[in-house]
Design a protein around this motif. Structure first.
Motif, PDB file in Angstrom:
ATOM      1  N   PRO A  28       0.816  -1.228   0.000  1.00  0.00           N
ATOM      2  CA  PRO A  28       0.000   0.000   0.000  1.00  0.00           C
ATOM      3  C   PRO A  28       0.846   1.273   0.000  1.00  0.00           C
ATOM      4  N   VAL A  29       2.017   1.225   0.619  1.00  0.00           N
ATOM      5  CA  VAL A  29       2.916   2.385   0.595  1.00  0.00           C
ATOM      6  C   VAL A  29       3.335   2.677  -0.840  1.00  0.00           C
ATOM      7  N   PHE A  30       3.707   1.630  -1.555  1.00  0.00           N
ATOM      8  CA  PHE A  30       4.096   1.777  -2.957  1.00  0.00           C
ATOM      9  C   PHE A  30       2.957   2.377  -3.787  1.00  0.00           C
ATOM     10  N   VAL A  31       1.750   1.876  -3.610  1.00  0.00           N
ATOM     11  CA  VAL A  31       0.599   2.365  -4.384  1.00  0.00           C
ATOM     12  C   VAL A  31       0.344   3.842  -4.087  1.00  0.00           C
ATOM     13  N   LEU A  32       0.393   4.225  -2.821  1.00  0.00           N
ATOM     14  CA  LEU A  32       0.181   5.627  -2.459  1.00  0.00           C
ATOM     15  C   LEU A  32       1.232   6.526  -3.105  1.00  0.00           C
ATOM     16  N   LEU A  33       2.471   6.080  -3.108  1.00  0.00           N
ATOM     17  CA  LEU A  33       3.539   6.867  -3.725  1.00  0.00           C
ATOM     18  C   LEU A  33       3.366   6.944  -5.238  1.00  0.00           C
ATOM     19  N   MET A  34       2.878   5.864  -5.842  1.00  0.00           N
ATOM     20  CA  MET A  34       2.667   5.846  -7.291  1.00  0.00           C
ATOM     21  C   MET A  34       1.650   6.889  -7.731  1.00  0.00           C
ATOM     22  N   PHE A  35       0.606   7.071  -6.935  1.00  0.00           N
ATOM     23  CA  PHE A  35      -0.481   7.963  -7.344  1.00  0.00           C
ATOM     24  C   PHE A  35      -0.397   9.342  -6.691  1.00  0.00           C
ATOM     25  N   ALA A  36       0.650   9.590  -5.917  1.00  0.00           N
ATOM     26  CA  ALA A  36       0.807  10.900  -5.269  1.00  0.00           C
ATOM     27  C   ALA A  36       0.936  11.996  -6.323  1.00  0.00           C
ATOM     28  N   ALA A  37       0.246  13.085  -6.091  1.00  0.00           N
ATOM     29  CA  ALA A  37       0.297  14.251  -6.988  1.00  0.00           C
ATOM     30  C   ALA A  37      -0.067  13.900  -8.427  1.00  0.00           C
ATOM     31  N   GLY A  38      -1.005  12.964  -8.583  1.00  0.00           N
ATOM     32  CA  GLY A  38      -1.476  12.614  -9.918  1.00  0.00           C
ATOM     33  C   GLY A  38      -0.723  11.472 -10.580  1.00  0.00           C
ATOM     34  N   GLY A  39       0.367  11.027  -9.974  1.00  0.00           N
ATOM     35  CA  GLY A  39       1.067   9.851 -10.479  1.00  0.00           C
ATOM     36  C   GLY A  39       2.147  10.113 -11.503  1.00  0.00           C
ATOM     37  N   HIS A  40       2.424  11.372 -11.807  1.00  0.00           N
ATOM     38  CA  HIS A  40       3.413  11.643 -12.858  1.00  0.00           C
ATOM     39  C   HIS A  40       4.495  12.624 -12.420  1.00  0.00           C
ATOM     40  N   VAL A  41       4.660  12.793 -11.125  1.00  0.00           N
ATOM     41  CA  VAL A  41       5.693  13.681 -10.598  1.00  0.00           C
ATOM     42  C   VAL A  41       6.949  12.856 -10.341  1.00  0.00           C
ATOM     43  N   LEU A  87       2.519  -7.549  -4.600  1.00  0.00           N
ATOM     44  CA  LEU A  87       3.447  -6.503  -5.040  1.00  0.00           C
ATOM     45  C   LEU A  87       3.447  -6.366  -6.556  1.00  0.00           C
ATOM     46  N   THR A  88       3.620  -7.486  -7.252  1.00  0.00           N
ATOM     47  CA  THR A  88       3.646  -7.445  -8.719  1.00  0.00           C
ATOM     48  C   THR A  88       2.322  -6.966  -9.284  1.00  0.00           C
ATOM     49  N   GLY A  89       1.229  -7.501  -8.758  1.00  0.00           N
ATOM     50  CA  GLY A  89      -0.095  -7.119  -9.238  1.00  0.00           C
ATOM     51  C   GLY A  89      -0.386  -5.650  -9.014  1.00  0.00           C
ATOM     52  N   ALA A  90      -0.040  -5.138  -7.833  1.00  0.00           N
ATOM     53  CA  ALA A  90      -0.276  -3.724  -7.531  1.00  0.00           C
ATOM     54  C   ALA A  90       0.512  -2.833  -8.484  1.00  0.00           C
ATOM     55  N   ALA A  91       1.745  -3.229  -8.784  1.00  0.00           N
ATOM     56  CA  ALA A  91       2.578  -2.422  -9.682  1.00  0.00           C
ATOM     57  C   ALA A  91       2.023  -2.425 -11.099  1.00  0.00           C
ATOM     58  N   LEU A  92       1.650  -3.597 -11.603  1.00  0.00           N
ATOM     59  CA  LEU A  92       1.127  -3.688 -12.965  1.00  0.00           C
ATOM     60  C   LEU A  92      -0.183  -2.920 -13.107  1.00  0.00           C
ATOM     61  N   VAL A  93      -1.094  -3.100 -12.156  1.00  0.00           N
ATOM     62  CA  VAL A  93      -2.386  -2.410 -12.223  1.00  0.00           C
ATOM     63  C   VAL A  93      -2.189  -0.903 -12.116  1.00  0.00           C
ATOM     64  N   SER A  94      -1.290  -0.471 -11.221  1.00  0.00           N
ATOM     65  CA  SER A  94      -1.033   0.960 -11.061  1.00  0.00           C
ATOM     66  C   SER A  94      -0.505   1.566 -12.359  1.00  0.00           C
ATOM     67  N   LEU A  95       0.456   0.886 -12.980  1.00  0.00           N
ATOM     68  CA  LEU A  95       1.021   1.391 -14.234  1.00  0.00           C
ATOM     69  C   LEU A  95      -0.023   1.424 -15.350  1.00  0.00           C
ATOM     70  N   SER A  96      -0.900   0.433 -15.381  1.00  0.00           N
ATOM     71  CA  SER A  96      -1.952   0.418 -16.400  1.00  0.00           C
ATOM     72  C   SER A  96      -2.971   1.526 -16.155  1.00  0.00           C
ATOM     73  N   LEU A  97      -3.319   1.747 -14.902  1.00  0.00           N
ATOM     74  CA  LEU A  97      -4.258   2.822 -14.576  1.00  0.00           C
ATOM     75  C   LEU A  97      -3.690   4.189 -14.939  1.00  0.00           C
ATOM     76  N   LEU A  98      -2.387   4.312 -14.835  1.00  0.00           N
ATOM     77  CA  LEU A  98      -1.734   5.580 -15.185  1.00  0.00           C
ATOM     78  C   LEU A  98      -1.482   5.699 -16.684  1.00  0.00           C
ATOM     79  N   GLY A  99      -1.876   4.684 -17.443  1.00  0.00           N
ATOM     80  CA  GLY A  99      -1.722   4.719 -18.890  1.00  0.00           C
ATOM     81  C   GLY A  99      -0.307   4.487 -19.368  1.00  0.00           C
ATOM     82  N   GLU A 100       0.539   3.881 -18.548  1.00  0.00           N
ATOM     83  CA  GLU A 100       1.942   3.681 -18.901  1.00  0.00           C
ATOM     84  C   GLU A 100       2.272   2.232 -19.246  1.00  0.00           C
TER      85      GLU A 100
END
Length: 204
Positions: A28-41, A87-100
């Protein structure tokens, strides 16, 4: 810290399991950091990479610690693959949600991971499918590729991570098909009277 005496009960509260719990807590720490400030900072993405890298390193260390100190427990055997896939799933889903990252990549890896887990459960009474070298290579490639995708890279760095990800997905598919063949072969064998647990069976 020395290894426990042969035949002695191993406590759930040991270093290897603590590392696994840390990895799960970092998700969850990783996910919060991924989406902080819109996810592209860039700064937040570097922080997310640090969290992912620490979590990924614990995946390598906890298994070594458990085996070298003979402190493998049922709790660790169950929790370790859950932490890995979370961990792997959270990273992949986060990157896909961010369009990357294409959702197709996330779907293929997710289906492979869930499928292999279900196959292992399907054949558990006949044997445990140990992690293959290909499975371990898949884990290494995907962890490195995902880590690089978390970083704000461009140019040659972006090309390297794309190639590494493609190789990781290819190895994931090939080894996934191999697990299907191994599972079908095990199902043709008689059920075991006792269950054996392989320490690194979650790593593939």
């Amino acid at each position: 810290m020395s290894a426990p005496e042969p035949g002695a009960a191993v406590s759930r509260m040991n270093l290897a399991n603590a590392l696994t719990v840390v990895r799960l807590a970092l998700v969850p720490v990783f996910v919060l950091l991924m989406f902080a400030a819109g996810g592209h900072v860039a700064g937040w993405r570097v922080a997310a990479f640090a969290a992912y890298a620490i979590a990924a390193v614990t995946d390598q260390v906890d298994g070594y610690v458990a085996r070298s100190r003979s402190i493998v427990t049922d709790f660790g055997i169950i929790l370790d693959p859950i932490a890995d896939k979370a961990l792997t799933g959270a990273a992949l889903v986060s990157l896909s949600l961010l369009g990357e990252l294409p959702w197709l990549v996330t779907a293929v890896v997710a289906v492979r991971e869930i499928g292999v887990t279900l196959l292992r459960l399907w054949v558990i009474r006949r044997g445990v499918m140990a992690a293959s070298r290909g499975g371990k290579l898949k884990t290494l490639l995907l962890n490195c590729a995902i880590g690089l995708y978390v970083l704000p890279l461009a140019g040659a760095g972006a090309s390297v991570r794309a190639v590494m990800l493609a190789l990781g997905v290819l190895v994931a598919v090939v080894t996934g098909l191999d697990y299907v063949g191994r599972a079908l072969a095990l199902r043709r064998q008689p059920a075991r009277l006792t269950e054996e647990v392989l320490e690194d069976s979650d790593a593939g």
